[in-house]
Every structure is written in C-alpha cells, then in structure tokens.
Design an enzyme around this catalytic site. Sequence first.
Site, PDB file in Angstrom:
ATOM      1  N   ARG A  12      60.843 -67.170  15.388  1.00 24.60           N
ATOM      2  CA  ARG A  12      59.739 -66.336  15.887  1.00 24.60           C
ATOM      3  C   ARG A  12      58.575 -66.545  14.934  1.00 24.60           C
ATOM      4  NH1 ARG A  12      59.532 -60.150  18.005  1.00 24.60           N
ATOM      5  NH2 ARG A  12      60.437 -61.277  19.752  1.00 24.60           N
ATOM      6  N   ASP A  35      52.615 -55.756  29.711  1.00 27.64           N
ATOM      7  CA  ASP A  35      52.967 -55.942  28.302  1.00 27.64           C
ATOM      8  C   ASP A  35      51.847 -55.297  27.488  1.00 27.64           C
ATOM      9  OD1 ASP A  35      54.058 -56.797  25.900  1.00 27.64           O
ATOM     10  OD2 ASP A  35      53.478 -58.894  26.140  1.00 27.64           O
ATOM     11  N   CYS A  44      58.431 -55.864  28.645  1.00 27.93           N
ATOM     12  CA  CYS A  44      59.336 -56.520  27.698  1.00 27.93           C
ATOM     13  C   CYS A  44      59.666 -55.638  26.508  1.00 27.93           C
ATOM     14  CB  CYS A  44      58.729 -57.833  27.223  1.00 27.93           C
ATOM     15  SG  CYS A  44      57.166 -57.598  26.351  1.00 27.93           S
ATOM     16  N   HIS A  86      57.402 -66.974  25.325  1.00 27.73           N
ATOM     17  CA  HIS A  86      58.551 -66.109  25.004  1.00 27.73           C
ATOM     18  C   HIS A  86      59.647 -66.352  26.060  1.00 27.73           C
ATOM     19  CE1 HIS A  86      60.814 -63.082  23.147  1.00 27.73           C
ATOM     20  NE2 HIS A  86      60.138 -61.987  23.471  1.00 27.73           N
ATOM     21  N   GLN A  92      62.769 -63.905  26.696  1.00 29.16           N
ATOM     22  CA  GLN A  92      62.418 -62.699  27.429  1.00 29.16           C
ATOM     23  C   GLN A  92      62.405 -62.980  28.934  1.00 29.16           C
ATOM     24  OE1 GLN A  92      61.637 -59.456  26.149  1.00 29.16           O
ATOM     25  NE2 GLN A  92      61.938 -59.020  28.312  1.00 29.16           N
ATOM     26  N   ARG A 121      68.621 -59.137  27.581  1.00 26.00           N
ATOM     27  CA  ARG A 121      68.332 -60.133  26.525  1.00 26.00           C
ATOM     28  C   ARG A 121      69.655 -60.655  25.958  1.00 26.00           C
ATOM     29  NH1 ARG A 121      63.422 -60.097  23.930  1.00 26.00           N
ATOM     30  NH2 ARG A 121      64.273 -61.986  23.010  1.00 26.00           N
TER      31      ARG A 121
HETATM   32  N1   CP Z   1      60.793 -57.952  23.736  1.00 27.27           N
HETATM   33  C1   CP Z   1      60.965 -58.381  22.462  1.00 27.27           C
HETATM   34  O1   CP Z   1      60.944 -59.579  22.162  1.00 27.27           O
HETATM   35  O2   CP Z   1      61.190 -57.383  21.578  1.00 27.27           O
HETATM   36  P1   CP Z   1      61.216 -57.510  19.989  1.00 27.27           P
HETATM   37  O3   CP Z   1      59.832 -57.824  19.523  1.00 27.27           O
HETATM   38  O4   CP Z   1      61.716 -56.177  19.509  1.00 27.27           O
HETATM   39  O5   CP Z   1      62.172 -58.615  19.608  1.00 27.27           O
HETATM   40  N1  NVA Z   2      53.175 -60.033  23.770  1.00 23.88           N
HETATM   41  C1  NVA Z   2      53.909 -59.313  22.764  1.00 23.88           C
HETATM   42  C2  NVA Z   2      55.369 -59.389  23.071  1.00 23.88           C
HETATM   43  C3  NVA Z   2      56.257 -58.660  22.090  1.00 23.88           C
HETATM   44  C4  NVA Z   2      57.699 -58.829  22.410  1.00 23.88           C
HETATM   45  C5  NVA Z   2      53.594 -59.876  21.396  1.00 23.88           C
HETATM   46  O1  NVA Z   2      53.506 -61.095  21.266  1.00 23.88           O
HETATM   47  O2  NVA Z   2      53.419 -59.095  20.453  1.00 23.88           O
END
Ligand code: CP
Ligand code: NVA
Length: 320
Positions: free
Chosen positions: A121, A239, A279, A148, A151, A307
Amino acid sequence: MPASPASMTCVDEAEPAPKPRVKHLLTGAELDGAAVKDLLELSRQMKIHRGAWSGALAGKTLAMIFAKPSTRTRVSFEVGMKELGGYTVVLNARDMQLGRGETIEDTGAVLSRYVAGVAVRTFAHAELEALAAASTVPVINMLTDSFHPCQALADLLTLAERFGSLEGVEVAYVGDGNNVLHSLLLLGTTVGVRFRVATPPGFEPDPAVVQAARRNGSEVVLTHSAEEAVAGAHAVYTDVWTSMGWEDERETRLKVFQPYQVTPQLMAAARPDAVFMHCLPAHRGEEVTAEVIDGPQSVVWDQAENRLHAQKALLLRLLG
Ligand code: CP
Ligand code: NVA
C-alpha cells in the site's frame, strides 16, 4: 554441448501462445472476465466453507508493506494468510531501508528471495510498478493513489451475493473519480457491470482508465449530475471526498463535493431494492448521511467482510 535450435523448440508454432498466468494484481486490468468469475466463485466457496483451505498456503509467507494507514486491508490479508496456513510479515515503509533511500527495485529483488508474495500500500502507482518489475514473486496492490483492485473484487462479490448474475447490474458511483472507482471500473466491466459515474467537474476518473473499461464491452457513462447517475441504479457507491495523500485539498473538496452527498433523497431515485456501497472508512455527514450508511439499504459490512474471502481466493490463485 549446447542444444541445437530444433531441439530447443518446445511449442508448436501453429498453436496460439497460452495467455500468461496472472502474476501480479496491480490495477485490475490484469484480469479478464473468466479470471474474475473464477475468483468470485472461489471466494463464494471459501466464504461458505471457511476452514476448508486451511493448509493451502502452508509454509508460505506474504510480506505486506504499508506507506499509508489501513484497518480492513491489513487485518483481512493477515487473517486470510493465517486461515490458509501461511504467514505474514507486516512492514511499515518508514521503518524499512526503503525509507532511507534503498530503491524500490532492490527492495523487490530482496523480498523475492524470502517470501512467496509481496503486497503493497503506497502513494505513487509507479512505485508499485517498479517493485513488481523487479520482483520474481507475485505482487499485490493493497491500494495506491490510482488503484485499489482488492476492494473491487470484494465489491463485485457483494453485488453478486445481492443480485446473482453481475451482467447488466447498474452501479452509480457518486463522488471522487479516484483509486477505488478506477479498479471497480476495470474489473466490473469484465463481467458486464454497467456504470454511471457522477463527479464534480475536474474530478472525473482518469480518461485512460475509462477507455480501458469501455473496451471490456460494458457501458461507462460520465456525468456531473448525481441524480442522473443514480436514476434506476441497482447500487449507489461512494467513497471519501479526500483520499489519503490529498489532505491539503480537504477544505476545497468539502465545498466542491457537497452536491454529491448520498442522502435518503438521492437513494430514493435508485431502484427500490438498491444497495448503498462504500469501501470504508466513511465520513458520516460528508459523502454520505448516517441514515443511509447505517440504514437498511447499506451493504458496507458485507463489503468489508468480503475483503477477506476475495483476498483468500486471490492469494490461493497467485501464491498457491
Ligand atoms: N477499504 C479499505 O481499504 O480500508 P482500509 O484503508 O482500512 O484498509
Ligand atoms: N480512496 C480512499 C480509499 C481508502 C480505502 C483513499 O485512497 O484514501
């Protein structure tokens, strides 16, 4: 003695080259409809028979690198690996030599000598691509600024649970044209999901992603009207308005995105059996009201649970 060219030929040239096995999951574009359906069916089975694959990844380790915070992704991958009999090594990018200037390529090459897979990440998607190019084990995107895909797999599983076949299911995405939307477009269109996307002007999804999604054969309509996107939809998805890494823009975004809040009135324009999706993490009172996200149409907890099941299927296919 070196082998002669003839004896080195092992593929009948008349046969089409087999599609290379999916090795990395970086955006979602790596998977075609058959691969997505296979993953969703395996996820479904894994959800029903939760303990049945308990030794499938015995002795295998997944390294997980985080340069951004996470709750769901971290816990679902850790639990998933354990349920498959494997291990995880969780690394904060700041604590690695990566944070002191070791290159991402060297990091990928080294980790490949220890572990069966690397999940990341991070911020720039190019970083993930560089790591994948230097890795000899599968690399999984746990979220970048641009995509992502894990997700999106969980979201498609959630939609399939609600509506059966995904062919023709209409998803209205309302809000920021961001990482979550990009992977949802790329993966959803492989299995016939149709999209209507409403964003403020200037916050549309990446045109290259929209084009790639349309090439999968499913409709992707872009609009600036939330009402137009939601009319008659099976699912309304939103989101956060300010993703991780865009905090400097928060005040501006709060104003620009206000007409895109998902309210009970907006949900009323969708089908009576429409679901609300997010999400998570969510900001009640910003992109969605509490009545909607905590109301009967919300499937956000199913998305979060899925997930785990979707990623177990992915891990089995990539590392198994
Ligand atoms: N939806 C998602 O990726 O959540 P987190 O940021 O908690 O991993
Ligand atoms: N779009 C959001 C998703 C978090 C899971 C971000 O990137 O922060």
